[in-house]
Design a protein around this motif. Sequence first.
Motif, PDB file in Angstrom:
ATOM      1  N   MET A   1       0.931  -1.218  -0.088  1.00 12.44           N
ATOM      2  CA  MET A   1      -0.092   0.001   0.040  1.00 12.44           C
ATOM      3  C   MET A   1       0.933   1.343  -0.010  1.00 12.44           C
ATOM      4  O   MET A   1       2.112   1.025  -0.187  1.00 12.44           O
ATOM      5  CB  MET A   1      -1.100   0.104   1.052  1.00 12.44           C
ATOM      6  N   VAL A   2       0.407   2.435   0.018  1.00 16.35           N
ATOM      7  CA  VAL A   2       0.954   3.738   0.027  1.00 16.35           C
ATOM      8  C   VAL A   2       1.194   4.369   1.481  1.00 16.35           C
ATOM      9  O   VAL A   2       0.280   4.749   1.952  1.00 16.35           O
ATOM     10  CB  VAL A   2       0.160   4.608  -0.920  1.00 16.35           C
ATOM     11  N   ALA A   3       2.325   4.367   1.686  1.00 15.47           N
ATOM     12  CA  ALA A   3       2.594   5.192   2.835  1.00 15.47           C
ATOM     13  C   ALA A   3       2.716   6.586   2.807  1.00 15.47           C
ATOM     14  O   ALA A   3       3.385   7.128   1.832  1.00 15.47           O
ATOM     15  CB  ALA A   3       4.067   4.693   3.617  1.00 15.47           C
ATOM     16  N   LEU A   4       1.900   7.374   3.489  1.00 13.31           N
ATOM     17  CA  LEU A   4       1.534   8.892   3.343  1.00 13.31           C
ATOM     18  C   LEU A   4       1.815   9.687   4.618  1.00 13.31           C
ATOM     19  O   LEU A   4       1.342   9.073   5.749  1.00 13.31           O
ATOM     20  CB  LEU A   4       0.135   8.989   2.801  1.00 13.31           C
ATOM     21  N   HIS A   5       2.101  10.767   4.574  1.00 15.23           N
ATOM     22  CA  HIS A   5       1.975  11.752   5.661  1.00 15.23           C
ATOM     23  C   HIS A   5       1.799  13.340   5.067  1.00 15.23           C
ATOM     24  O   HIS A   5       2.392  13.570   4.064  1.00 15.23           O
ATOM     25  CB  HIS A   5       3.089  11.522   6.679  1.00 15.23           C
ATOM     26  N   PRO A   6       1.166  14.024   5.565  1.00 14.41           N
ATOM     27  CA  PRO A   6       0.962  15.348   5.187  1.00 14.41           C
ATOM     28  C   PRO A   6       1.986  16.371   5.779  1.00 14.41           C
ATOM     29  O   PRO A   6       2.325  16.271   6.982  1.00 14.41           O
ATOM     30  CB  PRO A   6      -0.620  15.966   5.920  1.00 14.41           C
ATOM     31  N   GLU A   7       2.381  17.316   5.051  1.00  9.46           N
ATOM     32  CA  GLU A   7       3.251  18.358   5.376  1.00  9.46           C
ATOM     33  C   GLU A   7       2.780  19.492   5.044  1.00  9.46           C
ATOM     34  O   GLU A   7       2.362  19.778   3.900  1.00  9.46           O
ATOM     35  CB  GLU A   7       4.660  18.155   5.014  1.00  9.46           C
ATOM     36  N   PRO A   8       2.370  20.637   5.984  1.00 12.83           N
ATOM     37  CA  PRO A   8       1.881  21.711   5.455  1.00 12.83           C
ATOM     38  C   PRO A   8       2.850  22.587   4.705  1.00 12.83           C
ATOM     39  O   PRO A   8       4.061  22.405   4.589  1.00 12.83           O
ATOM     40  CB  PRO A   8       1.501  22.565   6.764  1.00 12.83           C
ATOM     41  N   VAL A  16      -1.305  21.306   1.080  1.00 12.37           N
ATOM     42  CA  VAL A  16      -0.542  20.262   1.788  1.00 12.37           C
ATOM     43  C   VAL A  16       0.326  19.334   0.874  1.00 12.37           C
ATOM     44  O   VAL A  16      -0.164  18.897  -0.264  1.00 12.37           O
ATOM     45  CB  VAL A  16      -1.483  19.389   2.593  1.00 12.37           C
ATOM     46  N   TRP A  18       1.354  15.886   0.320  1.00 13.62           N
ATOM     47  CA  TRP A  18       1.314  14.579   0.914  1.00 13.62           C
ATOM     48  C   TRP A  18       2.492  13.636   0.556  1.00 13.62           C
ATOM     49  O   TRP A  18       2.617  13.380  -0.724  1.00 13.62           O
ATOM     50  CB  TRP A  18      -0.143  13.864   0.308  1.00 13.62           C
ATOM     51  N   VAL A  19       3.409  13.420   1.376  1.00 18.04           N
ATOM     52  CA  VAL A  19       4.584  12.875   1.112  1.00 18.04           C
ATOM     53  C   VAL A  19       4.574  11.561   1.004  1.00 18.04           C
ATOM     54  O   VAL A  19       3.817  10.614   1.899  1.00 18.04           O
ATOM     55  CB  VAL A  19       5.735  13.018   2.169  1.00 18.04           C
ATOM     56  N   GLY A  71      -9.513  16.505   5.409  1.00 13.28           N
ATOM     57  CA  GLY A  71      -7.895  15.696   5.438  1.00 13.28           C
ATOM     58  C   GLY A  71      -8.200  14.218   5.099  1.00 13.28           C
ATOM     59  O   GLY A  71      -7.567  13.801   4.679  1.00 13.28           O
ATOM     60  N   ARG A  75      -7.003  12.042   2.407  1.00 11.98           N
ATOM     61  CA  ARG A  75      -5.966  11.058   2.508  1.00 11.98           C
ATOM     62  C   ARG A  75      -6.292   9.626   1.967  1.00 11.98           C
ATOM     63  O   ARG A  75      -5.611   9.063   1.309  1.00 11.98           O
ATOM     64  CB  ARG A  75      -5.655  10.710   3.898  1.00 11.98           C
ATOM     65  N   SER A  76      -7.359   9.118   2.114  1.00 14.60           N
ATOM     66  CA  SER A  76      -7.967   7.748   1.837  1.00 14.60           C
ATOM     67  C   SER A  76      -8.205   7.816   0.309  1.00 14.60           C
ATOM     68  O   SER A  76      -7.755   6.930  -0.216  1.00 14.60           O
ATOM     69  CB  SER A  76      -9.025   7.166   2.499  1.00 14.60           C
ATOM     70  N   ARG A  79      -4.741   7.832  -1.342  1.00 13.69           N
ATOM     71  CA  ARG A  79      -3.990   6.697  -1.130  1.00 13.69           C
ATOM     72  C   ARG A  79      -4.551   5.672  -2.297  1.00 13.69           C
ATOM     73  O   ARG A  79      -3.749   4.985  -2.710  1.00 13.69           O
ATOM     74  CB  ARG A  79      -4.523   6.052   0.205  1.00 13.69           C
TER      75      ARG A  79
ATOM     76  N   ARG B 153       8.920  18.396  10.766  1.00 14.32           N
ATOM     77  CA  ARG B 153       8.254  18.751   9.582  1.00 14.32           C
ATOM     78  C   ARG B 153       7.084  17.801   9.258  1.00 14.32           C
ATOM     79  O   ARG B 153       6.008  18.175   8.960  1.00 14.32           O
ATOM     80  CB  ARG B 153       9.050  18.934   8.158  1.00 14.32           C
ATOM     81  N   ILE B 187      -1.899  19.978  10.496  1.00 20.60           N
ATOM     82  CA  ILE B 187      -2.818  20.670   9.600  1.00 20.60           C
ATOM     83  C   ILE B 187      -3.993  19.503   9.265  1.00 20.60           C
ATOM     84  O   ILE B 187      -5.165  19.715   9.102  1.00 20.60           O
ATOM     85  CB  ILE B 187      -2.102  20.872   8.305  1.00 20.60           C
ATOM     86  N   VAL B 188      -3.512  18.026   9.146  1.00 16.80           N
ATOM     87  CA  VAL B 188      -4.184  16.981   9.009  1.00 16.80           C
ATOM     88  C   VAL B 188      -4.235  15.973  10.079  1.00 16.80           C
ATOM     89  O   VAL B 188      -3.085  15.479  10.078  1.00 16.80           O
ATOM     90  CB  VAL B 188      -4.232  16.250   7.766  1.00 16.80           C
ATOM     91  N   GLU B 196      -3.904   2.321   7.878  1.00 18.71           N
ATOM     92  CA  GLU B 196      -3.362   3.751   7.270  1.00 18.71           C
ATOM     93  C   GLU B 196      -2.442   4.319   8.469  1.00 18.71           C
ATOM     94  O   GLU B 196      -1.583   5.199   8.002  1.00 18.71           O
ATOM     95  CB  GLU B 196      -4.711   4.964   7.217  1.00 18.71           C
ATOM     96  N   GLU B 199       0.958   3.111   8.180  1.00 21.03           N
ATOM     97  CA  GLU B 199       1.526   3.526   6.842  1.00 21.03           C
ATOM     98  C   GLU B 199       2.140   5.061   7.223  1.00 21.03           C
ATOM     99  O   GLU B 199       3.017   5.442   6.751  1.00 21.03           O
ATOM    100  CB  GLU B 199       0.576   3.463   5.699  1.00 21.03           C
ATOM    101  N   TRP B 200       1.277   5.791   7.864  1.00 24.30           N
ATOM    102  CA  TRP B 200       1.719   6.956   8.422  1.00 24.30           C
ATOM    103  C   TRP B 200       2.782   7.180   9.273  1.00 24.30           C
ATOM    104  O   TRP B 200       3.811   7.925   9.064  1.00 24.30           O
ATOM    105  CB  TRP B 200       0.393   7.816   9.116  1.00 24.30           C
ATOM    106  N   ASP B 202       5.297   4.900   9.151  1.00 20.19           N
ATOM    107  CA  ASP B 202       6.306   4.393   8.363  1.00 20.19           C
ATOM    108  C   ASP B 202       6.867   5.693   7.447  1.00 20.19           C
ATOM    109  O   ASP B 202       7.987   5.832   7.441  1.00 20.19           O
ATOM    110  CB  ASP B 202       5.614   3.620   6.950  1.00 20.19           C
ATOM    111  N   SER B 203       5.606   6.376   6.782  1.00 16.70           N
ATOM    112  CA  SER B 203       6.200   7.711   5.924  1.00 16.70           C
ATOM    113  C   SER B 203       6.781   8.734   6.935  1.00 16.70           C
ATOM    114  O   SER B 203       7.963   9.163   6.202  1.00 16.70           O
ATOM    115  CB  SER B 203       4.824   8.277   5.521  1.00 16.70           C
ATOM    116  N   VAL B 204       6.437   9.005   8.246  1.00 12.91           N
ATOM    117  CA  VAL B 204       6.963   9.826   9.088  1.00 12.91           C
ATOM    118  C   VAL B 204       8.483   9.328   9.223  1.00 12.91           C
ATOM    119  O   VAL B 204       9.395  10.252   9.389  1.00 12.91           O
ATOM    120  CB  VAL B 204       6.460  10.197  10.257  1.00 12.91           C
TER     121      VAL B 204
END
Lengths: 190, 645
Positions: A1-8, A16, A18-19, A71, A75-76, A79, B153, B187-188, B196, B199-200, B202-204
């Motif tokens: 799956m896709v690992a995501l996190h947001p950075e402002p 935003v 989404w890394v 948000g 996100r989903s 993803r 960040r 922010i979110v 999820e 995954e979050w 992992d990503s961080v």
Amino acid sequence: MVALHPEPIAADPRSVRWVTGADVTPFVGPVRHAAPPLEALVENGTVESLCCESDAVVVRLGAGHDWRTTGASVRSTLREALTDPQHWEADSADQWSDDARLEAAAREVIAGPAGDYVRSHGGQVWLESARGGRVEIGFAGTCSHCPAAGFTLQHRIAAAIRERHPGEIQVVAAQLEASRRQRWLTLRRR
Amino acid sequence: MAHHHGGTAVKVASGTTRVALVGSPNSGKTTLFNALTGLRAKTGNYPGVTVARFEGSVRTTDGEIVLEDLPGTYSLDAISPDEQIVTQVLDGEDLSVATPDAVLVLLDATTLRRSLGLLAQVLQVGLPTAVVLTFGDELARRQGELDVPALQRALGVRVIPVVAGTRDDLGVLREELARPDSWQAPIVPPPVDSTELREWADSVLDTAGYRLPEADRRTARIDSVLLHPVWGTAVFFVTMFAFFQVIFTLAAPLQDLVQAGFDWLAGVIADNVHGPFGGFLSSALIGGVGSVLVFLPQIVLLFLMIAVLEGSGYLSRAAFLMDRIMARAGLEGRAFVALLSALACAIPGIMATRSLPSARDRIATMMAAPLMTCSARLTVYVLLVGLLVDPSTRFGPVGAQGLVMFCLYLGGALAAMGTAWLFKKFTGRHGPVLPFYMEMPSYRLPRARSVAVAVWDAAKGFLSKVGRIILVVTIVLWLLLNLPARGTSDFRAAGINPDDTTATSSYVLDHSFAADAGRAVEPVFEPLGFDWRINVGVLASLSAREVFVATLGQVAAADNPDSPTTALQQMQTPDGHGGERKLFDAPTTAALLTFFLFALQCMSTIGVMRRETGTWRWPAIAFGYMFALAWTMAFVVHSVVSAVA
């Protein structure tokens, strides 16, 4: 799956980053059409625009929407859409090329923390070229005489580019033309 | 076990900014809390639950704020009542407890992935949040990597690295604490869904360039010995042996020193102060309060050793080794620490139950702790065993007195385990079954400050709380034993020479209010062979067990109230068949020993139990249960010994 996190993004509260990590976004640059579920959010105005980076997707919300409430659904949806790269459409075919991806990675690194580090030390750094797995980085300012410039290039800039663009790439300092080389006052007779 | 700097429960003024400290156990939360609040912490309880509440004011660069140390927790999914408290405090809609203005989350850099789960849940709450990153020094030592600005960040909230106890880092933190309203919520908020969320995280961690620390080689090497089934157990028993040696041997000269001081004081008083006031000073103050203060060296040494064992990380290993044995009583290894502390005094034992994550385990351990042989029982045991067993009796190389003493200690431990098992079963229907989780922290050098705070707290608490109760009770008891006041005419009327001090004091005692009370409860204790004089001692010992020794001395009108053995051995009482028998015959003395083994004769313990559980229910149950147990067992012992003898 896709690992995501947001950075402002400080300059734009509606956007935003989404890394996603390297090699997840289908292409780099502006998105014309995203895969169906995400495209639906664009069509109903929740999302105003999408732009792919080498390791992130920048999502700008439509006016009247805020991240705290939307948000989770963005996100989903994002993803899900990222697992379906074939259904994304770019403005131009170039955006899909490996050179474009490498160039984007290099530009992002120079604009990001690694570039900030160079600038905080009074140096100037820019991208000369990125083609065929070879990146040329231009240095000026305090960098031109700094004995640690090579170290900064390899350990900060090249390392950061490789994180965004894994695989065999070469990162080198550009051989500068005389005109771009900074001239310093000198007592030495020319 | 967390050593908070204790104090009285005081309500902190409202209107000041309140920041809550959230973190998993062993994340350095208490160390940071103590470092930030210094000696200005207040303890209390959350309404209606057995969870200790700690608040303290922190001097920031811009005025004071209130810091609330929430119970250590691994998540906000409220399984245990302690975790429920954290959830309740952070929930703005829950009005039973005040919601803080901001949250400070502690992340242990060496276990960052697990800590992120807790952080995610806190961030979902949406309060202004900042992160304190602890043990960054240990991460570096173990060749781990972490890019703090990148982590900041990725998380979207302020991240402040702090090596606990370092002044510079605390300075930065104090600056941040001055303006918690400027802290941001991300922010979110992080996702709720577990996939999820993973995954979050992992990503961080990927973005922050987190590289897991290598397994601590030093810790692994030490653990290969200390947790070894054979060597580990051997080291454990050697440690425990040394532990008791220190408490009972090393403390002895110090105790003698305190005793000598009181003897000197008693001498000065006897020489200079006469009349009832002199009697009050020597028997009430020196006999009562003095006999308790003698135990101060033991308390200090015990807490010094527990603090060192805990600070170094060995206590977790000892708890781990004891886990299997404790499991038979339905308790986990951590309860062992509390029961170990209870060998000095039930009060630190009960306070040590704060480390137990489950409120149900906490109650069961609290019920068991008063049954462990505390140092106060020791004085009574020494006196009574001396009366029961001839010092010259030996079984081979083993002295009979020592053997009886050992059996009493063993009996106390077994009774404690049995009680824990019983209460675990009894309260089991109400609470959910908790998953067991115990962390083995790396071996660290104990911080001198933490050790000093723990010892200072223990000494101060012992002196002020126990000292106060015993002082009051001793004064009351002295009055009851000496009132109503008798004059020369009373003595003449009773045919006693008013100049014979032994006879007059014996007359005053015989007709005192205390004697009336002793006779009033005679029906209860008669089956155990107790007469009114023992009853007065037992009643008086409800305040603190040591008082029994001093009281019996006063009652026996012995020359030396602190060693009344000779006078007591001669004491006679009607045998119910028109004749006389020795009061301290074998069945009565054995019954008395048994009674003291089980009974909860300690007001301080009851008071602490009330404070720690937040209700009178548990101390009342404990008192009733232990009294019934003590009476029944004493009756059985009395009958059996009578039949044999």
